[in-house]
Design an enzyme around this catalytic site. Structure first.
Site, PDB file in Angstrom:
ATOM      1  N   GLU A  79       0.830  -1.199   0.000  1.00  0.00           N
ATOM      2  CA  GLU A  79       0.000   0.000   0.000  1.00  0.00           C
ATOM      3  C   GLU A  79       0.872   1.259   0.000  1.00  0.00           C
ATOM      4  O   GLU A  79       0.573   2.247  -0.670  1.00  0.00           O
ATOM      5  CB  GLU A  79      -0.922  -0.017   1.225  1.00  0.00           C
ATOM      6  CG  GLU A  79      -2.144   0.872   1.094  1.00  0.00           C
ATOM      7  CD  GLU A  79      -3.207   0.527   2.150  1.00  0.00           C
ATOM      8  OE1 GLU A  79      -4.022  -0.371   1.884  1.00  0.00           O
ATOM      9  OE2 GLU A  79      -3.198   1.132   3.230  1.00  0.00           O
ATOM     10  N   GLU A 125       2.065   1.731  -3.394  1.00  0.00           N
ATOM     11  CA  GLU A 125       0.948   2.180  -4.233  1.00  0.00           C
ATOM     12  C   GLU A 125       0.729   3.681  -4.036  1.00  0.00           C
ATOM     13  O   GLU A 125       0.530   4.429  -5.005  1.00  0.00           O
ATOM     14  CB  GLU A 125      -0.327   1.398  -3.869  1.00  0.00           C
ATOM     15  CG  GLU A 125      -1.488   1.655  -4.826  1.00  0.00           C
ATOM     16  CD  GLU A 125      -2.782   0.942  -4.394  1.00  0.00           C
ATOM     17  OE1 GLU A 125      -2.774   0.173  -3.412  1.00  0.00           O
ATOM     18  OE2 GLU A 125      -3.812   1.195  -5.044  1.00  0.00           O
ATOM     19  N   CYS A 159      -8.367  -2.166   4.063  1.00  0.00           N
ATOM     20  CA  CYS A 159      -8.257  -3.392   4.861  1.00  0.00           C
ATOM     21  C   CYS A 159      -9.525  -3.727   5.620  1.00  0.00           C
ATOM     22  O   CYS A 159      -9.631  -4.793   6.208  1.00  0.00           O
ATOM     23  CB  CYS A 159      -7.061  -3.369   5.794  1.00  0.00           C
ATOM     24  SG  CYS A 159      -6.567  -1.764   6.307  1.00  0.00           S
ATOM     25  N   SER A 204      -7.436   1.818  -2.281  1.00  0.00           N
ATOM     26  CA  SER A 204      -6.223   1.063  -2.572  1.00  0.00           C
ATOM     27  C   SER A 204      -6.643  -0.299  -3.123  1.00  0.00           C
ATOM     28  O   SER A 204      -7.651  -0.858  -2.701  1.00  0.00           O
ATOM     29  CB  SER A 204      -5.422   0.871  -1.282  1.00  0.00           C
ATOM     30  OG  SER A 204      -4.558  -0.235  -1.421  1.00  0.00           O
ATOM     31  N   LYS A 230     -15.565  -9.781   8.304  1.00  0.00           N
ATOM     32  CA  LYS A 230     -14.505 -10.630   7.749  1.00  0.00           C
ATOM     33  C   LYS A 230     -15.065 -11.961   7.262  1.00  0.00           C
ATOM     34  O   LYS A 230     -14.501 -12.590   6.377  1.00  0.00           O
ATOM     35  CB  LYS A 230     -13.415 -10.872   8.795  1.00  0.00           C
ATOM     36  CG  LYS A 230     -12.559  -9.639   9.074  1.00  0.00           C
ATOM     37  CD  LYS A 230     -11.496  -9.444   8.006  1.00  0.00           C
ATOM     38  CE  LYS A 230     -10.794  -8.098   8.176  1.00  0.00           C
ATOM     39  NZ  LYS A 230     -10.005  -7.739   6.982  1.00  0.00           N
ATOM     40  N   GLU A 236     -16.234 -11.069   3.928  1.00  0.00           N
ATOM     41  CA  GLU A 236     -15.082 -10.856   3.040  1.00  0.00           C
ATOM     42  C   GLU A 236     -14.499 -12.188   2.575  1.00  0.00           C
ATOM     43  O   GLU A 236     -14.191 -12.372   1.389  1.00  0.00           O
ATOM     44  CB  GLU A 236     -14.001 -10.051   3.764  1.00  0.00           C
ATOM     45  CG  GLU A 236     -12.785  -9.752   2.895  1.00  0.00           C
ATOM     46  CD  GLU A 236     -11.671  -9.042   3.665  1.00  0.00           C
ATOM     47  OE1 GLU A 236     -11.341  -9.463   4.793  1.00  0.00           O
ATOM     48  OE2 GLU A 236     -11.130  -8.059   3.136  1.00  0.00           O
ATOM     49  N   GLU A 239     -14.087 -12.747  -5.264  1.00  0.00           N
ATOM     50  CA  GLU A 239     -12.756 -12.246  -5.661  1.00  0.00           C
ATOM     51  C   GLU A 239     -11.659 -12.831  -4.782  1.00  0.00           C
ATOM     52  O   GLU A 239     -10.483 -12.758  -5.125  1.00  0.00           O
ATOM     53  CB  GLU A 239     -12.659 -10.722  -5.540  1.00  0.00           C
ATOM     54  CG  GLU A 239     -13.695  -9.929  -6.306  1.00  0.00           C
ATOM     55  CD  GLU A 239     -14.958  -9.710  -5.483  1.00  0.00           C
ATOM     56  OE1 GLU A 239     -14.991 -10.103  -4.302  1.00  0.00           O
ATOM     57  OE2 GLU A 239     -15.928  -9.167  -6.038  1.00  0.00           O
ATOM     58  N   CYS A 292     -10.641  -1.815  14.760  1.00  0.00           N
ATOM     59  CA  CYS A 292     -10.925  -3.226  15.047  1.00  0.00           C
ATOM     60  C   CYS A 292     -10.966  -3.544  16.535  1.00  0.00           C
ATOM     61  O   CYS A 292     -11.611  -4.518  16.939  1.00  0.00           O
ATOM     62  CB  CYS A 292      -9.905  -4.116  14.360  1.00  0.00           C
ATOM     63  SG  CYS A 292      -9.883  -3.859  12.581  1.00  0.00           S
TER      64      CYS A 292
HETATM   65  S1  SF4 Z   1     -13.578  -5.022  12.951  1.00  0.00           S
HETATM   66 FE1  SF4 Z   1     -14.696  -3.284  12.091  1.00  0.00          FE
HETATM   67  S2  SF4 Z   1     -13.044  -1.823  11.599  1.00  0.00           S
HETATM   68 FE2  SF4 Z   1     -12.083  -3.829  11.819  1.00  0.00          FE
HETATM   69  S3  SF4 Z   1     -12.067  -4.708   9.772  1.00  0.00           S
HETATM   70 FE3  SF4 Z   1     -13.955  -5.426  10.764  1.00  0.00          FE
HETATM   71  S4  SF4 Z   1     -15.539  -3.955  10.133  1.00  0.00           S
HETATM   72 FE4  SF4 Z   1     -13.545  -3.015   9.740  1.00  0.00          FE
END
Ligand code: SF4
Ligand code: SF4
Ligand code: SF4
Ligand code: FES
Lengths: 152, 584
Positions: free
Chosen positions: B278, B281, B298, B318, B357, B360, B365, B503
């Site tokens: 990053e 970048e 992220c 990014s 997550k 994600e 992808e 987080c």
């Molecule tokens: S805990 Fe919250 S701030 Fe951290 S990656 Fe997950 S959604 Fe984003």
């Protein structure tokens, strides 16, 4: 578009929501606010659809489906047809002057089929809103409708 | 100061204090249910009622301010009875099947019933069971447990500005749902899990995937790899009975080995890698005139927010994958090759502070071979706590151990990824030295530290002053997104995190996350950073080796294959039967 014309008249802020909904439902021919329209209103006011739905669901005078004030559901189960020597749906269609899945012009009644009501031993049956009517006869249907027309 | 009496005890508190807080400050307990320290909820549940001399009705202590000379009774028979009845009525509309609920022993309603001495169901249930929404990879909404406290609405509306959940209807049939009672996946939900984090009962929970992990751990053919996100090492302790802010890095590594993982790695490694990619970048965009400001990528909650609400700014993001996904791709690509293991028989688990997550990890992808997900399962901190309890591990008494190599060698820069401001600080430590070709005098960028929602600072890069910003919560993300849309953003680089505090305040963290708790986790994270021998990502020897051995150069061909991605405008699900005019 009708909705566009109405939206234009109001500032793009959450406070206008109730007034927009009232004005639009009133102006629209079949007097109900659809999901697409909710989306459009939400996007105009920069609020979420959930917020618009929340307001719609709070007031009983808003309608979100093209349905009458009372929804009449005719049991589509087999016993309801076998048990009767007359046809409940046909009788209702004739009495209301509409077909199944239609709404009367005065927005009072919508007629639809439903899956078995679960009262087969008292067939034939129908449901109006939350209330179930069993052992129907043509005369009983007429009487029930009359009651709704006058009192409800 | 205001002088008053609570239960005949004279007390004095600051003006503007609520009766509830005045009582708390004087060690008098008043039970509550809807109230939550950082939220704005008023008198939804009425459990906190008290009596005020001279007033007829009972008042809710959480929303009533103290007045000079007030005489308050918090525990008269009338008050106690009222509270009990109110709670019993809430229970009549609640699916109290506690043994079959993940919130068991962690539930505010259960706790309240216990405090109030409820030991029988006095009133018959009026609950109408409704279907559960588990149609997305991250969260499960069980309306039968909802007590309509309104906390989820407040976080989602005021902190995240997404306003997915709302009150529908009123009176007996009132519900809390997305528009038209739809699934969360049909709405523009970011799966941030902040609603789950504040829900007092088990009505919104992460989608439990511990079974999948047990299966993999007991499958002879599978080699199980685990990675641990930066923010987890300062919060898992809470889940297992330790104080907020306890640093448990070494115990986590030990516990994961006891659970049976074959390779115990650290997401901090790919956090360092993120900084290299990053950072380069950013330098490239600045020097070659790419899209600026560049936005960090992220946080998956932020990514789906941008994809849904601000597709115009997707070019600003990014292209770096998140550390979780960089790790997954490297594990199933580079690492599998290195150890000669069939990637089909590698099972990658990540321990995350986050519910987004999970979403994600399931994104199409995020499969570098086009078929298998790079990360098989993402568990929240709460789910890891569950595994550890199930296994009968006494966490507190575990000895420390180290992460495995090669993905266990990390830096202080990576550790601070876990808090708001951390990615920015880590990036600046590297970008400054790479661009200016001289060592930083002071590593601590204190301007971007702390829990303030919008932070900024200026750094000198190659002779020019460059402005950067750090935001957390989607309300603040919206501010920077609007600026970019309007072309008025004065920044070159912006860090965005969805959750309050970053987080450390993630939707998958132990319950009871408040500003106070976030502050403790944040301080712990900087302590971890301060103690590290290496504190800059570009000085991580394992990263240098990875480039020498495999990746060759930042932003190179292999980096693009494994470490970068692209974004799509995410539209709302169309209602099946109608023409849509989606304007999102
Ligand atoms: S805990 Fe919250 S701030 Fe951290 S990656 Fe997950 S959604 Fe984003
Ligand atoms: S996960 Fe986040 S965006 Fe989705 S409903 Fe909950 S608070 Fe709102
Ligand atoms: S889902 Fe949970 S937080 Fe939301 S209103 Fe219901 S009980 Fe409260
Ligand atoms: S805690 Fe005061 S009204 Fe709910």
């Amino acid at each position: 578009m009708l909705l566009d014309k109405i939206l234009e008249k109001y500032p793009q802020q959450e406070d206008s929501l109730l007034e927009i909904l009232l004005a639009f439902q009133d102006a629209k021919i079949n007097h109900f606010i659809s999901e697409d329209e909710v989306r459009q209103i939400a996007s105009y006011l920069h609020i979420s659809e959930a917020k618009v739905c929340s307001v719609l669901s709070f007031y009983t005078f808003f309608r979100t489906e093209n349905k009458g004030k009372h929804v009449i559901q005719v049991c589509g189960g087999v016993p309801c047809h076998v048990e009767s020597d007359f046809n409940v749906a046909k009788t209702l269609e004739k009495e209301l002057g509409i077909k199944v899945n239609e709404t009367t012009e005065n927005q009072q009644f919508t007629l639809e089929y439903t899956s078995c009501i679960g009262l087969c031993d008292e067939a034939p049956a129908m449901r109006i809103d939350d209330k179930v009517y069993t052992k129907l006869t043509p005369n009983k249907i007429k009487a029930i409708l009359a009651e709704y027309r006058v009192y409800m | 100061m205001i002088n008053l009496k609570i239960n005949n005890i004279p007390v004095s508190v600051k003006e503007g204090t609520t009766i509830l807080n005045a009582a708390k400050q004087n060690n008098i307990k008043i039970p509550t249910l809807c109230n939550y320290p950082d939220l704005h909820i008023n008198s939804e549940c009425r459990v906190c009622v008290v009596e005020i001399e001279g007033r007829k009705g009972l008042v809710t202590s959480c929303s009533t301010q103290v007045r000079e000379g007030m005489k308050i009774i918090t525990n008269s028979p009338r008050v106690i009875n009222a509270r009990k009845t109110i709670t019993e009525l809430i229970l009549t509309n609640h699916d109290s099947n506690c043994n079959a609920c993940a919130k068991n022993m962690n539930c505010e309603l259960q706790n309240l019933s216990n405090i109030l001495g409820i030991d029988q169901a006095r009133f018959p249930s009026v609950l109408k069971m409704e279907p559960i929404d588990d149609h997305n990879p991250a969260l499960v909404r069980n309306p039968n447990r909802c007590i309509k406290c309104g906390r989820c609405i407040d976080v989602c509306k005021n902190i995240q500005t997404t306003n997915i959940l709302e009150i529908m209807g009123r009176g007996q049939s009132m519900k809390i749902t997305p528009a038209y009672g739809k699934y969360l996946s049909d709405e523009s939900c970011t799966f941030c899990g902040q609603c789950a984090s504040v829900c007092p009962v088990g009505a919104i929970l992460e989608k439990d995937e511990t079974d999948k992990v047990w299966d993999a751990l007991h499958d002879e053919r599978k080699r199980t790899i685990v990675q641990v996100a930066p923010a987890v090492r300062v919060s898992l302790g809470e889940e297992l009975g330790l104080k907020a802010g306890s640093i448990v890095t070494g115990k986590i590594a030990t516990a994961l080995r006891l659970l049976g993982f074959d390779d115990v790695f650290d997401t901090d490694f790919t956090a360092d890698l993120t900084i290299i990619e990053e950072g380069n970048e950013l330098i490239k965009r600045v020097t070659e005139g790419g899209t600026l400001p560049m936005l960090t990528s992220c946080c998956p909650g932020w990514i789906s927010f941008a994809e849904t609400y601000y597709p115009e700014i997707l070019p600003n993001l990014s292209t770096c994958k998140s550390p979780q996904q960089m790790f997954g791709a490297l594990a199933k690509g580079y690492y599998a090759e290195k150890i000669g293991w069939d990637p089909e028989n590698l099972f990658v688990v990540s321990i995350m502070p986050c519910t987004a997550k999970k979403y994600e990890a399931q994104r199409p992808e995020m499969r570098h071979d086009g078929k298998h997900p790079d990360v098989d399962v993402a568990l929240t901190v709460r789910e890891l706590g569950k595994l550890i309890r199930q296994m009968g591990i006494d966490f507190e008494s575990l000895p420390d151990s180290e992460f495995d190599n090669p993905f266990g060698i990390t830096t202080g820069a990576a550790a601070i990824f876990g808090t708001t401001g951390g990615v920015m600080e880590a990036a600046l430590r590297t970008v400054y030295e790479v661009v200016n070709k001289k060592p930083l005098e002071k590593l601590d960028f204190t301007d971007v530290r702390g829990l303030k929602g919008f932070k900024e600072t200026t750094v000198n890069l190659g002779g020019a002053d460059v402005k950067v910003a750090v935001v957390h919560t989607l309300a603040n993300a919206r501010v920077i997104a609007e600026q970019i849309k309007a072309g008025t953003s004065p920044y070159a680089f912006i860090e965005v995190m969805t959750c309050p505090g970053g987080c450390i305040g993630g939707g998958g963290q132990p319950y009871g996350t408040t500003t106070e708790v976030r502050q403790k986790r944040l301080e712990a994270i900087y302590k971890v950073d301060g103690k590290m021998v290496i504190r800059k990502s570009h000085e991580n020897p394992a990263i240098t080796k990875l480039y020498e051995e495999y990746l060759i150069e930042p932003l190179g061909h292999l980096s693009h294959e494994y470490l970068h991605t692209h974004y799509h405008q995410r539209k709302k699900q169309k209602p099946k039967h109608k023409n849509v005019m989606a304007t999102y």
